[in-house]
Design an enzyme around this catalytic site. Structure first.
Site, mmCIF file in Angstrom:
data_model
loop_
_atom_site.group_PDB
_atom_site.id
_atom_site.type_symbol
_atom_site.label_atom_id
_atom_site.label_comp_id
_atom_site.label_asym_id
_atom_site.label_seq_id
_atom_site.Cartn_x
_atom_site.Cartn_y
_atom_site.Cartn_z
ATOM 1 C CB CYS A 185 -3.596 3.168 -1.541
ATOM 2 S SG CYS A 185 -4.949 4.551 -1.195
ATOM 3 C CG HIS A 228 -1.802 0.750 1.433
ATOM 4 N ND1 HIS A 228 -1.669 2.357 1.714
ATOM 5 C CD2 HIS A 228 -3.261 1.002 1.283
ATOM 6 C CE1 HIS A 228 -2.746 2.888 1.804
ATOM 7 N NE2 HIS A 228 -3.813 2.141 1.511
#
Ligand code: PLP
Length: 401
Positions: free
Chosen positions: A359, A120
């Site tokens: 993300c 992420h």
């Protein structure tokens, strides 16, 4: 066959969402909250708010006690040796930034930091930026075809120049558990520090930071059915001692003068300013609630729903699942259909799933994709939620094709 969730009624927002004709399947982004948390927040605010660690008055003492009890509960949840190993932050992102700044002084030009290809942005950008500031080499550990870190390759890439490895426990895009025990043991043998991004992993099953063998572990409360604005950073005592203070202000100071000051050790030395008191207390109440559930029943429910989700996706023509999801979620794309179009049609039918890059832009780019649809599950979901999703998906596909 209908599979109910025994805990659905504990989450009042699920009923409210149902009244709004919304099926919530985006728990990997954030979760709905149990009544136990709402009660704890209401109790704190309606019985007298007070700042912590400073006031000698009764409300202050009670708030401090509740706040520190939450720290004990987080330590117990992770099986930390000591609650002083738990620093409250504003979430996983702020914990990872704390680490990247707090450990910066220990790096020299040419040192290496290893991250995986599926991180992420929260567990990539702080290290990437640190590497740029200090002229370090960021090494990216590749994945296998299932979406797990390729162990053989990774063990070769983590070597004597590696000063730190930062790895996700459970991928927020692929739903794959990473082979952390072997990687962390190898990193330790090379003298590297290890950071585990537990933002998704902490939500599924109980994890023991001592058994895991990491130096640091981070998570956000809001993904674990707790309030937002708070997260936790666990650190082994020796690893915490290597952190330099990074944010300065009230509460973190031992002695202050105009030109010099000294600072407290962890945890308070890393909790500058007024912390999110109500949220920390609420997190403690959430952990009490979660600890009251039968872990085997929770695991069985989550596994069964997840299998239902993956099977249902795999059965549909043209649906391509990313990686081999093992828990919690599944991401997919549909041949010949833009993910934004399908997301739009699902949204119109009241299905709350997430579409986009999640993300993790470099991961999606590596897969040759701009985005994907992600369906993620919580304790409160039942098989009817999945049925509504599949019905909406089929209807959307019919329209688009
Ligand atoms: C794997 C992973 N790491 C880190 C984060 C960041 O969490 P937060 O935004 O709560 O700081 C997320 C949130 O989606 C995540 O899924």
């Amino acid at each position: 066959m209908f599979q109910p969730s025994p805990w659905r009624a504990d989450f009042p927002a699920i009923t409210a969402l149902q009244r709004q004709r919304q099926t919530y399947l985006d728990s990997a982004a954030t979760t709905q909250k149990p009544q136990a948390l709402l009660d704890a927040l209401s109790h704190y605010y309606s019985h007298g708010a007070a700042n912590v660690h400073r006031a000698q008055h009764l409300p202050g003492a009670l708030a401090t006690q509740a706040f520190e009890t939450s720290r004990d509960k987080v330590a117990t949840w992770l099986n930390a040796v000591d609650s002083r190993q738990i620093i409250f932050t504003h979430g996983a992102t702020s914990a990872l930034n704390l680490l990247a700044y707090g450990l910066e002084h220990g790096f020299e030009a040419g040192d290496e930091i290893a991250v995986s290809a599926l991180e992420h942005h929260a567990n990539l950008l702080p290290w990437q930026q640190l590497a740029q500031r200090r002229n370090l080499r960021l090494v990216v550990l590749p994945l296998d075809e299932h979406g797990r870190i390729d162990l053989e390759h990774a063990l070769q890439l983590i070597g004597p120049r590696t000063r730190l490895v930062a790895l996700s426990q459970l991928s927020n895009v692929l739903g794959t558990w990473q082979p952390l025990p072997a990687l962390l043991a190898h990193a330790r043998a090379q003298g590297a520090l290890s950071v585990v991004d537990g933002a998704q992993g902490v939500v599924h099953g109980r994890h023991d930071v001592q058994l895991l063998g990491c130096d640091f572990y981070v998570f956000s409360s809001h993904k674990l059915y707790g309030p937002d604005g708070v997260g936790a950073l666990y650190g082994r005592t020796e690893a915490l001692a290597r952190l330099r203070h990074w944010q300065f202000g009230g509460e973190m100071v031992q002695l202050a003068d105009y030109h010099e000051s000294s600072f407290r050790p962890a945890p308070l030395g890393f909790e500058a300013g007024t912390p999110p008191i109500a949220s920390v207390i609420g997190l403690g109440a959430t952990l009490d609630y979660l600890a009251s559930l039968d872990p085997a029943a929770v695991a069985a429910h989550e596994t069964s729903l997840h299998q239902h989700l993956v099977r249902g996706l795999a059965d549909r023509e043209g649906v391509r699942i990313l990686g081999t999801p093992q828990s919690a979620l599944a991401s997919f794309v549909i041949d010949g259909v833009h993910n934004a179009d399908i997301a739009h049609l699902l949204t119109e039918q009241g299905i709350a799933v997430r579409a986009g890059h999640h993300c993790a832009m470099p991961l999606l780019k590596g897969l040759g994709l701009e985005g994907a649809i992600r369906v993620s599950l919580g304790l409160y979901n039942d098989s009817d939620d999945l049925q509504r999703f599949f019905d909406a998906l089929d209807q959307g596909l019919e329209l688009l094709r």
